[in-house]
Write an enzyme that holds these catalytic residues in place. Structure first.
Site, mmCIF file in Angstrom:
data_model
loop_
_atom_site.group_PDB
_atom_site.id
_atom_site.type_symbol
_atom_site.label_atom_id
_atom_site.label_comp_id
_atom_site.label_asym_id
_atom_site.label_seq_id
_atom_site.Cartn_x
_atom_site.Cartn_y
_atom_site.Cartn_z
ATOM 1 N N ASP A 414 -0.352 -5.824 -0.053
ATOM 2 C CA ASP A 414 0.222 -6.523 1.100
ATOM 3 C C ASP A 414 1.523 -5.816 1.480
ATOM 4 O O ASP A 414 2.516 -5.918 0.762
ATOM 5 C CB ASP A 414 0.470 -7.992 0.706
ATOM 6 C CG ASP A 414 0.967 -8.843 1.857
ATOM 7 O OD1 ASP A 414 1.539 -8.272 2.808
ATOM 8 O OD2 ASP A 414 0.800 -10.069 1.784
ATOM 9 N N HIS A 415 1.478 -5.141 2.603
ATOM 10 C CA HIS A 415 2.622 -4.298 2.976
ATOM 11 C C HIS A 415 3.840 -5.114 3.420
ATOM 12 O O HIS A 415 4.930 -4.565 3.592
ATOM 13 C CB HIS A 415 2.196 -3.332 4.081
ATOM 14 C CG HIS A 415 2.988 -2.060 4.113
ATOM 15 N ND1 HIS A 415 4.020 -1.804 3.241
ATOM 16 C CD2 HIS A 415 2.913 -0.976 4.925
ATOM 17 C CE1 HIS A 415 4.548 -0.619 3.512
ATOM 18 N NE2 HIS A 415 3.891 -0.090 4.522
ATOM 19 N N ARG A 416 3.671 -6.421 3.602
ATOM 20 C CA ARG A 416 4.846 -7.237 3.921
ATOM 21 C C ARG A 416 5.782 -7.306 2.724
ATOM 22 O O ARG A 416 6.970 -7.488 2.850
ATOM 23 C CB ARG A 416 4.425 -8.668 4.295
ATOM 24 C CG ARG A 416 3.702 -8.767 5.617
ATOM 25 C CD ARG A 416 3.137 -10.146 5.804
ATOM 26 N NE ARG A 416 2.235 -10.532 4.714
ATOM 27 C CZ ARG A 416 1.624 -11.700 4.643
ATOM 28 N NH1 ARG A 416 1.812 -12.604 5.578
ATOM 29 N NH2 ARG A 416 0.821 -11.978 3.634
ATOM 30 N N ILE A 418 5.022 -5.276 -0.468
ATOM 31 C CA ILE A 418 5.005 -4.071 -1.313
ATOM 32 C C ILE A 418 5.125 -2.823 -0.448
ATOM 33 O O ILE A 418 4.359 -2.635 0.502
ATOM 34 C CB ILE A 418 3.709 -4.057 -2.155
ATOM 35 C CG1 ILE A 418 3.729 -5.267 -3.105
ATOM 36 C CG2 ILE A 418 3.571 -2.758 -2.922
ATOM 37 C CD1 ILE A 418 2.416 -5.558 -3.762
#
Ligand code: CAO
Length: 442
Positions: A414-416, A418
């Site tokens: 989850d790029h939000r 990580i």
């Protein structure tokens, strides 16, 4: 004949010098008995004071910010004689409870989160304080600073009051704020950035029978349930997938030895048992992967337990039972549990509770084949590891090519939460652990 009456603050218990946070009427208004006049706020509750009579307001005696107690005059009313039923003109009280943690369901909803949400009209409307919906907006709604009347007003318009920026005292949401919010929401194109809807074309409705023979088969219950969760996770979480390969030549040799040893006990040790253990070592090293966003979407909840979900392919669809406390178990024990839980999943004997509480998931297609894939995060987890089939490859070592067994790994995150660098470090660390199983014991 009409008479002028004083409307006073009724019995409000032991409260004294309570602030008026909102005045809903003005001189000249014609009101009915039971119409709300003002909202009072104590440190524990907000209360609406309704009118005991119908009539025309002659004069307001209070304004926002005034302090009142029982008996304080709110306004003068030219009464039309109609009074409210006895006991009815008591203030309506709404306490403002502390936000509670939303109960996490088997595969719970990470509704779109934003620290600065743009105007959105909720389709279902906000729940009541007594039974808020288990959505981020719903719980947030309880935290928002707004009087009962404003909450009701917002609810009638289908507005999640938590998303409205308050312009009143201490950021309190006013009626004007709700109205401006609705105007802004209506002015936005559907599906614009920050809106709830996705602006996509409708799926074409095709008469497939026109092109050849067909058979229609309903989706299984599991597929319908997991499909809805997968769809939500795919569209609401910004996924990135990081790939790498682990040299598992030594691990494989050790695994084969173990399998010979444990064959008598009917325990089959697949690479997945090692993966489970290695993932936990990596999660311990990188705690932000062993976490979830909280209900507000603004805090990371770091878990001190290590429960790992394992995707199991069953005839009816995908199930993800969770192996508990993987950090406390050895590889043989994990292999045994893996065999049992995947057999029970295929026999549809897994309970909903056994699919809850996961911190991270592994989806292994290694027994089938393929070189890499992009697994979908099992929210509210933040990452998932895809495992593909290990193959022997020529690897360059000490100026020569050597045959090594390489295991392809695909880490979706989850790029939000990580960053790419953290994900690359995580997967590199994981490959190091798998390449040297002694590290599992560290
Ligand atoms: N590379 C090479 N061989 C592998 C391997 C890998 N990465 N992973 C497993 N194997 C081998 C095993 O060692 C075993 O070999 P033997 O039969 O010779 O001993 C064989 O493949 C079959 O393994 P398995 O699949 O039965 O066992 P597993 O522990 O690897 O996996 C389970 C168990 C339940 C995860 C698996 O059966 C399964 O259901 N996988 C599908 C998951 C899935 O559908 N994911 C997609 C989700 S996204 O849509």
């Amino acid at each position: 004949m009409a008479e002028i009456k004083q409307v006073q603050v009724p019995d409000i218990g032991d409260y004294k010098d309570v602030s008026i946070i909102e005045v809903m009427v003005k001189a000249g208004d014609t009101i009915k008995a039971e119409d709300n006049l003002v909202t009072l706020e104590t440190d524990k509750a907000a209360m609406d004071v309704p009118s005991p009579y119908a009539g025309v307001i002659k004069e307001m005696k209070v304004k926002v910010g005034d302090k009142v107690s029982q008996g304080s005059v709110i306004l003068l009313l030219e009464s039309s004689g109609e009074a409210s039923a006895p006991q009815k003109n008591q203030p309506t009280v709404q306490t403002v409870p502390a936000p509670a943690a939303a109960q996490v369901a088997a595969s719970p909803a990470p509704a779109a989160q934003s620290s600065n949400p743009s105007p959105t009209l909720s389709l279902s409307g906000e729940g009541t304080a007594a039974s808020p919906p288990l959505t981020r907006g719903g719980w947030e709604g309880l935290k928002a600073h707004a009087s009962p009347a404003i909450r009701r007003f917002a609810r009638e318009l289908g507005v999640d009051v938590a998303q409205v920026k308050g312009s009143g005292e201490k950021g309190r949401v006013t009626k004007d704020d709700v109205q401006s919010f609705v105007k802004a929401a209506l002015g936005q194109p559907r599906g614009a950035a920050g809106g709830n809807g996705l602006q996509v074309l409708a799926m074409p409705v095709v008469d497939f029978a026109k092109f050849g023979a067909i058979e229609t088969r309903p989706l299984s219950r599991i597929k319908k349930l997991s499909g809805a969760n997968l769809h939500r996770n795919w569209v609401t979480i910004p996924h990135i997938t990081q790939f790498d390969e682990a040299d598992i030549t030594e691990m494989e040799a050790f695994r084969k030895e173990l399998n010979v040893e444990y064959a008598k006990q009917n325990i089959k040790i697949t690479p997945l048992a090692f993966m489970l253990k290695a993932v936990v070592v990596a999660l311990q090293q990188f705690p932000e992967f062993n976490a979830s966003l909280d209900a507000s979407g603004e805090n990371l909840v770091l878990k001190q337990y290590f429960h790992i979900g394992v995707a199991v392919d069953t005839p009816d669809g995908l199930m993800v039972p969770v192996l508990r406390d993987v950090d406390k178990k050895g590889i043989v024990q994990l292999a045994k549990e893996l065999g049992e839980i995947s057999a029970r999943a295929r026999e549809k004997k897994i309970t909903a509770a056994e699919m809850q509480g996961g911190c991270f998931s592994i989806s292994s297609l290694g027994g089938i084949g393929g070189t890499a894939f992009t697994p979908i995060i099992n929210a509210p987890e933040l990452a998932i590891l895809g495992v593909s089939r290990a193959i022997v490859k020529p690897m360059h070592q000490d100026d020569t090519f050597v045959a090594r067994l390489m295991l392809p790994l695909s880490l979706s995150y989850d790029h939000r939460v990580i960053d790419g660098a953290a994900a690359a470090r995580f997967i590199v660390f994981l490959t190091q652990v798998l390449a040297d199983t002694r590290r599992l014991a560290l």
